[in-house]
Design an enzyme around this catalytic site. Structure first.
Site, mmCIF file in Angstrom:
data_model
loop_
_atom_site.group_PDB
_atom_site.id
_atom_site.type_symbol
_atom_site.label_atom_id
_atom_site.label_comp_id
_atom_site.label_asym_id
_atom_site.label_seq_id
_atom_site.Cartn_x
_atom_site.Cartn_y
_atom_site.Cartn_z
ATOM 1 N N ASP A 1 15.936 32.660 46.054
ATOM 2 C CA ASP A 1 14.687 32.238 45.406
ATOM 3 C C ASP A 1 13.887 31.346 46.354
ATOM 4 O O ASP A 1 12.714 31.091 46.133
ATOM 5 C CB ASP A 1 14.987 31.448 44.122
ATOM 6 C CG ASP A 1 14.751 32.278 42.864
ATOM 7 O OD1 ASP A 1 14.025 33.284 42.938
ATOM 8 O OD2 ASP A 1 15.305 31.900 41.813
ATOM 9 N N GLN B 1 18.337 31.259 36.952
ATOM 10 C CA GLN B 1 17.040 31.500 36.327
ATOM 11 C C GLN B 1 16.532 30.222 35.647
ATOM 12 O O GLN B 1 17.241 29.608 34.860
ATOM 13 C CB GLN B 1 17.182 32.648 35.301
ATOM 14 C CG GLN B 1 15.884 33.065 34.642
ATOM 15 C CD GLN B 1 14.881 33.674 35.620
ATOM 16 O OE1 GLN B 1 15.218 34.500 36.459
ATOM 17 N NE2 GLN B 1 13.623 33.250 35.514
ATOM 18 N N LYS C 1 14.780 41.942 37.362
ATOM 19 C CA LYS C 1 15.514 41.731 38.620
ATOM 20 C C LYS C 1 16.696 42.697 38.690
ATOM 21 O O LYS C 1 16.977 43.272 39.736
ATOM 22 C CB LYS C 1 15.982 40.268 38.715
ATOM 23 C CG LYS C 1 14.795 39.330 38.913
ATOM 24 C CD LYS C 1 15.129 37.856 38.773
ATOM 25 C CE LYS C 1 13.836 37.044 38.809
ATOM 26 N NZ LYS C 1 14.027 35.615 38.595
#
Ligand code: NAP
Length: 279
Positions: free
Chosen positions: A113, A90, A46
């Site tokens: 997300d 995460q 990322k």
């Protein structure tokens, strides 16, 4: 058989947002808890993608002993920081952390997300409302679109019904007028369903769950799974070698859905920034 090359498309998509990123100067904040090697690898990817796109990347690392309160405090701080446009935590998180509360704490406008109820709810409505859809399903839809794989009227079978992948990708393809069947651990005869699929999407996390006898000729296979085989190599949920002989298109693992998930996160970060700037 043709490969659905997620790696190449991901690079193209990341390249395509550079100009927009230089106008908007977006910032993505990533919270990483503990030292799970897979999470560390995803976060590295990322970061690299942000660097390529021209998105500022901030990383906040915590030991896996962090408390729920401290994590919520950091999320609150980043929610309130106007210089941060996208925020992800995460997953997975250690056992003392209650994940639904963490996801709920992320401001919907920064939830790149797309895991929170607000963005999932909008994704449910129609493609027009998909402002920040979950990254992996968005990556899959972009991959199918790029290869001009028609979805309308097709039999789509999704294996796996997680909130992050299986359920939202089922809804997104239903929104595009596919006939969608979603299978899971309680599905009685999995292969009776997979054999009917024009497009088969597998997101379970079990090596070789889907074998060549479970698919029909000409099927399009999207393999989301990430596993390590006994030689320690990355592999998906489908028997790539044998299914390739029958499929019209198939994603490799690695190089398929993984990079598309990262590209979708970049697209969502740009989108979130545009919405915050009301442009
Ligand atoms: P998850 O939350 O563990 O969900 C797995 C799903 O598979 C669940 O719905 C589960 O049903 C179902 N399942 C388990 N065993 C099954 C079986 N034998 N037959 C049919 N369904 C079965 O996982 P996830 O987050 O969706 O991820 C799935 C896989 O995709 C993992 O390997 C993950 O690493 C990978 N992944 C890859 C990407 C990427 O970018 N490539 C992104 C996200 C995830 P129950 O809930 O009923 O047990």
């Amino acid at each position: 058989m043709a490969i659905l090359d997620g790696k190449a498309l991901s690079e193209q998509l990341i390249d395509s947002v550079k100009e927009r990123a230089s106008e908007l100067s977006p910032t993505l904040a990533v919270i990483l808890v503990g030292e799970n090697p897979a999470s560390m690898a995803y976060v590295r990817n990322k970061k690299k993608a942000c660097e390529k796109a021209g998105i500022e990347y901030l990383e906040f690392k915590y030991p896996d002993t962090i408390t729920q309160e401290s994590l919520l405090e950091k999320i609150k701080e980043l929610n309130e920081d106007d210089s941060v446009n996208g925020l992800i935590v995460q997953l997975p998180l250690p056992d003392q952390i209650y994940v639904p509360d963490i996801i709920r704490a992320i401001a919907p406008v920064k939830d790149v997300d797309g895991f929170g109820a607000y963005n999932l709810g909008k994704t449910f409505l129609s493609p027009d409302f998909e402002d920040l859809p979950p990254a992996t399903p968005l990556g899959i839809v972009k991959l199918l679109d790029h290869y001009d794989i028609q979805v309308q009227g097709k039999e789509v079978v999704v294996v796996g019904h997680s909130n992050h992948v299986g359920k939202p990708v089922s809804v997104m393809l239903l929104n595009r007028n596919a006939t969608v069947t979603t299978c899971h651990i309680y599905t009685k005869d999995l292969s009776a369903h997979t054999k009917r699929a024009d497009i088969l999407i597998v997101a379970v996390g079990k090596e070789k769950l889907i074998t060549a006898d479970m698919v029909k000729d000409g099927v399009v296979v999207v393999d989301v799974g990430i596993n390590r085989n006994k030689e320690g190599k990355l592999c998906g949920d489908t028997d790539f070698e044998e299914i390739s002989k029958k499929a019209s298109y198939i994603t490799p693992v690695p190089g398929g859905v993984g990079p598309m998930t990262v590209a979708a996160l970049i697209l969502n970060t740009i989108r979130a920034t545009e919405r915050q700037h009301k442009v």
